[in-house]
Write a protein that holds these residues in place. Structure first.
Motif, PDB file in Angstrom:
ATOM      1  N   SER A   1      41.428  51.923  42.838  1.00  0.00           N
ATOM      2  CA  SER A   1      41.849  50.648  42.879  1.00  0.00           C
ATOM      3  C   SER A   1      41.648  50.033  44.103  1.00  0.00           C
ATOM      4  O   SER A   1      41.396  48.789  44.018  1.00  0.00           O
ATOM      5  N   THR A   2      41.745  50.493  45.261  1.00  0.00           N
ATOM      6  CA  THR A   2      41.632  50.205  46.521  1.00  0.00           C
ATOM      7  C   THR A   2      40.387  49.483  46.629  1.00  0.00           C
ATOM      8  O   THR A   2      39.982  48.482  47.126  1.00  0.00           O
ATOM      9  N   ILE A   3      39.326  50.443  46.498  1.00  0.00           N
ATOM     10  CA  ILE A   3      37.881  49.908  46.452  1.00  0.00           C
ATOM     11  C   ILE A   3      37.604  48.837  45.438  1.00  0.00           C
ATOM     12  O   ILE A   3      36.902  47.980  46.043  1.00  0.00           O
ATOM     13  N   LYS A   4      38.060  48.878  44.413  1.00  0.00           N
ATOM     14  CA  LYS A   4      37.808  47.981  43.449  1.00  0.00           C
ATOM     15  C   LYS A   4      38.434  46.642  43.912  1.00  0.00           C
ATOM     16  O   LYS A   4      37.901  45.478  43.778  1.00  0.00           O
ATOM     17  N   ALA A   5      39.736  46.391  44.607  1.00  0.00           N
ATOM     18  CA  ALA A   5      40.425  45.304  44.819  1.00  0.00           C
ATOM     19  C   ALA A   5      39.630  44.827  46.055  1.00  0.00           C
ATOM     20  O   ALA A   5      39.241  43.531  46.495  1.00  0.00           O
ATOM     21  N   LEU A   6      39.062  45.673  47.013  1.00  0.00           N
ATOM     22  CA  LEU A   6      38.288  45.211  48.228  1.00  0.00           C
ATOM     23  C   LEU A   6      37.083  44.388  47.840  1.00  0.00           C
ATOM     24  O   LEU A   6      36.370  43.479  48.286  1.00  0.00           O
ATOM     25  N   ILE A   7      36.245  45.175  46.995  1.00  0.00           N
ATOM     26  CA  ILE A   7      34.905  44.476  46.254  1.00  0.00           C
ATOM     27  C   ILE A   7      35.204  43.214  45.691  1.00  0.00           C
ATOM     28  O   ILE A   7      34.497  42.567  46.016  1.00  0.00           O
ATOM     29  N   MET A   8      36.302  42.984  44.817  1.00  0.00           N
ATOM     30  CA  MET A   8      36.762  41.937  44.465  1.00  0.00           C
ATOM     31  C   MET A   8      37.042  40.846  45.356  1.00  0.00           C
ATOM     32  O   MET A   8      36.365  39.668  45.290  1.00  0.00           O
TER      33      MET A   8
END
Length: 70
Positions: free
Chosen positions: A30-37
């Motif tokens: 979720s952290t990686i996804k949030a940073l990509i977004m």
């Protein structure tokens, strides 16, 4: 003013990573996804600003600073 040392930069990044992970309840995916977004959002905003500048538009903030200085 001296440049920050690599150690202090690393510490700052470590703190930012810890904070991002904590905001996602420890879920790394979720952290990686949030940073990509967030990165995609910033890239789109940058493209829009570059297009506005290329079209000759001046950001409102810059206009106010110039009028305040006069």
């Amino acid at each position: 003013m001296s440049a920050p040392s690599p150690l202090s930069d690393n510490s700052r990044y470590e703190q930012a990573c810890d904070q991002a992970i904590a905001m996602c309840d420890g879920n790394l995916r979720s952290t990686i996804k949030a940073l990509i977004m967030a990165n995609e959002y910033l890239e789109i905003e940058l493209e829009e600003l570059q297009a506005a500048i290329a079209a000759g538009c001046v950001p409102a903030r810059a206009s106010r600073v110039e009028s305040d200085a006069a």
